[in-house]
Design a protein around this motif. Structure first.
Motif, PDB file in Angstrom:
ATOM      1  N   MET A   1       0.799  -1.116  -0.181  1.00 24.91           N
ATOM      2  CA  MET A   1       0.131  -0.015  -0.081  1.00 24.91           C
ATOM      3  C   MET A   1       0.772   1.260  -0.030  1.00 24.91           C
ATOM      4  SD  MET A   1      -2.877  -1.199   0.176  1.00 24.91           S
ATOM      5  CE  MET A   1      -4.167  -0.197   0.785  1.00 24.91           C
ATOM      6  N   THR A   2       0.412   2.412  -0.834  1.00 31.46           N
ATOM      7  CA  THR A   2       1.204   3.681  -0.734  1.00 31.46           C
ATOM      8  C   THR A   2       0.883   4.357   0.481  1.00 31.46           C
ATOM      9  OG1 THR A   2      -0.371   4.452  -2.345  1.00 31.46           O
ATOM     10  CG2 THR A   2       1.792   3.285  -3.140  1.00 31.46           C
ATOM     11  N   LEU A   3       1.707   5.390   0.691  1.00 34.55           N
ATOM     12  CA  LEU A   3       1.351   6.344   1.672  1.00 34.55           C
ATOM     13  C   LEU A   3       0.200   7.289   1.034  1.00 34.55           C
ATOM     14  CD1 LEU A   3       4.746   7.209   3.103  1.00 34.55           C
ATOM     15  CD2 LEU A   3       3.232   5.662   3.982  1.00 34.55           C
ATOM     16  N   THR A   4      -0.779   7.887   1.886  1.00 37.50           N
ATOM     17  CA  THR A   4      -1.675   8.718   1.371  1.00 37.50           C
ATOM     18  C   THR A   4      -1.759   9.830   1.933  1.00 37.50           C
ATOM     19  OG1 THR A   4      -4.266   8.629   1.106  1.00 37.50           O
ATOM     20  CG2 THR A   4      -3.376   8.078   3.166  1.00 37.50           C
ATOM     21  N   HIS A   5      -2.406  10.891   1.510  1.00 45.03           N
ATOM     22  CA  HIS A   5      -2.719  12.185   1.979  1.00 45.03           C
ATOM     23  C   HIS A   5      -3.953  12.183   2.951  1.00 45.03           C
ATOM     24  CE1 HIS A   5      -6.086  12.684  -0.524  1.00 45.03           C
ATOM     25  NE2 HIS A   5      -5.443  12.288  -1.615  1.00 45.03           N
ATOM     26  N   THR A   6      -3.994  13.249   3.804  1.00 52.94           N
ATOM     27  CA  THR A   6      -5.155  13.294   4.806  1.00 52.94           C
ATOM     28  C   THR A   6      -6.443  14.182   4.435  1.00 52.94           C
ATOM     29  OG1 THR A   6      -3.932  15.321   5.613  1.00 52.94           O
ATOM     30  CG2 THR A   6      -3.500  12.949   6.533  1.00 52.94           C
ATOM     31  N   LYS A   7      -6.381  14.520   3.216  1.00 54.12           N
ATOM     32  CA  LYS A   7      -7.528  15.504   2.897  1.00 54.12           C
ATOM     33  C   LYS A   7      -8.774  14.737   2.944  1.00 54.12           C
ATOM     34  CE  LYS A   7      -9.436  18.082  -0.817  1.00 54.12           C
ATOM     35  NZ  LYS A   7     -10.026  19.048  -0.285  1.00 54.12           N
TER      36      LYS A   7
END
Length: 284
Positions: A1-7
């Protein structure tokens, strides 16, 4: 899994009136402990690191560690830049794969804070990186920045409207009476101010300095619009105090695979409490 943003994480929390807990991590044990506990409780979670944490662990190493740990657990995780100030440093970390950044220009006058934050937003949004910024100041120590006193410690609601409009940030950290580090007495939060801000600011709101704040107060903040709750000091204290006791009980212990077990359990207890307070369990 890739790192994601928090929006999208925070927008979902805003819509359904819960908060995503953000835990400051410092080593392998804290990364594993936060992710394992969040997985157990089916809670979204944010792993945060201050500039000194990334210097200590190494940015590329920390990105690789969190990415691998998230993949192993089949989790989508946000690795966050907490209280960063240098745009070149932020850009380097974004290029390393991080997709969530908090730029802290809160110690500058309003227009300077707006200018600095807008520059970071323009940079980060080109990479699909969400941006949090702070308006108002918290006393105490966060990383190498020590704030002993401020003239205007609280977030002004009308300034918040201007700040959000002119910067294009994705979330706003507000000052309503919390502080970084340990409290000498129980903090008195300005709930009226929070209510006013939540009525005029449409983006997700963030509460820093939640370690040591009574659970009922945090829960009330969440019900009034706080969507992200930062926890750092309580995790460090739980870990360090338990290690001290383990070594005191058995001075011969020398295997980190052994002496870290109880310390991780102590951190997990704090993490579970915060997830419960944030009402984020079962949100994945």
């Amino acid at each position: 899994m890739t790192l994601t943003h928090t929006k999208f994480l925070l927008e979902d929390a805003q819509k359904y009136r819960y908060a995503v807990p953000a835990f400051n991590i410092h080593n392998l044990e804290s990364v594993h402990c936060v992710l394992d506990t969040a997985k157990e409780m089916d809670s979204p979670v944010i792993l945060a690191g201050t500039p000194s944490t990334y210097s200590y662990a190494g940015t590329s190493e920390l990105v690789a560690l969190v990415s691998a740990a998230a993949k192993e657990r089949n989790m989508q995780v946000a690795l966050h830049l907490d209280h960063h100030t240098d745009i070149n440093d932020i850009e380097a970390k974004i290029r390393a794969g991080i997709r969530s950044a908090m730029v802290d220009g809160s110690h500058f006058p309003l227009q300077n804070n707006i200018s600095i934050t807008k520059s970071v937003v323009d940079l980060c949004h080109r990479y699909g990186c969400s941006v949090e910024a702070e308006l108002g100041q918290l006393i105490g120590q966060e990383d190498d920045l020590i704030i002993e006193s401020v003239d205007e410690p609280y977030t002004d609601p009308m300034q918040a409207v201007e700040f959000v409009s002119k910067t294009g940030i994705d979330s706003l950290a507000i000052a309503i009476g919390t502080a970084h580090g340990l409290y000498k007495e129980i903090p008195k939060l300005d709930f009226d101010r929070l209510e006013k801000i939540s009525k005029v600011v449409s983006i997700p709101l963030v509460l820093h300095g939640a370690s040591g704040v009574p659970a009922d107060d945090i829960s009330r903040c969440v019900s009034m619009g706080i969507t992200k709750v930062n926890v750092a000091t309580e995790l460090k204290i739980a870990y360090a105090n338990t290690l001290k006791r383990v070594f005191a009980d058995d001075p011969t212990v020398n295997d980190p695979r052994v002496y870290n077990i109880e310390a991780k359990n102590a951190m997990a207890q704090v993490i579970r409490q915060k997830i419960d307070i944030c009402r984020s369990a079962g949100r994945l």
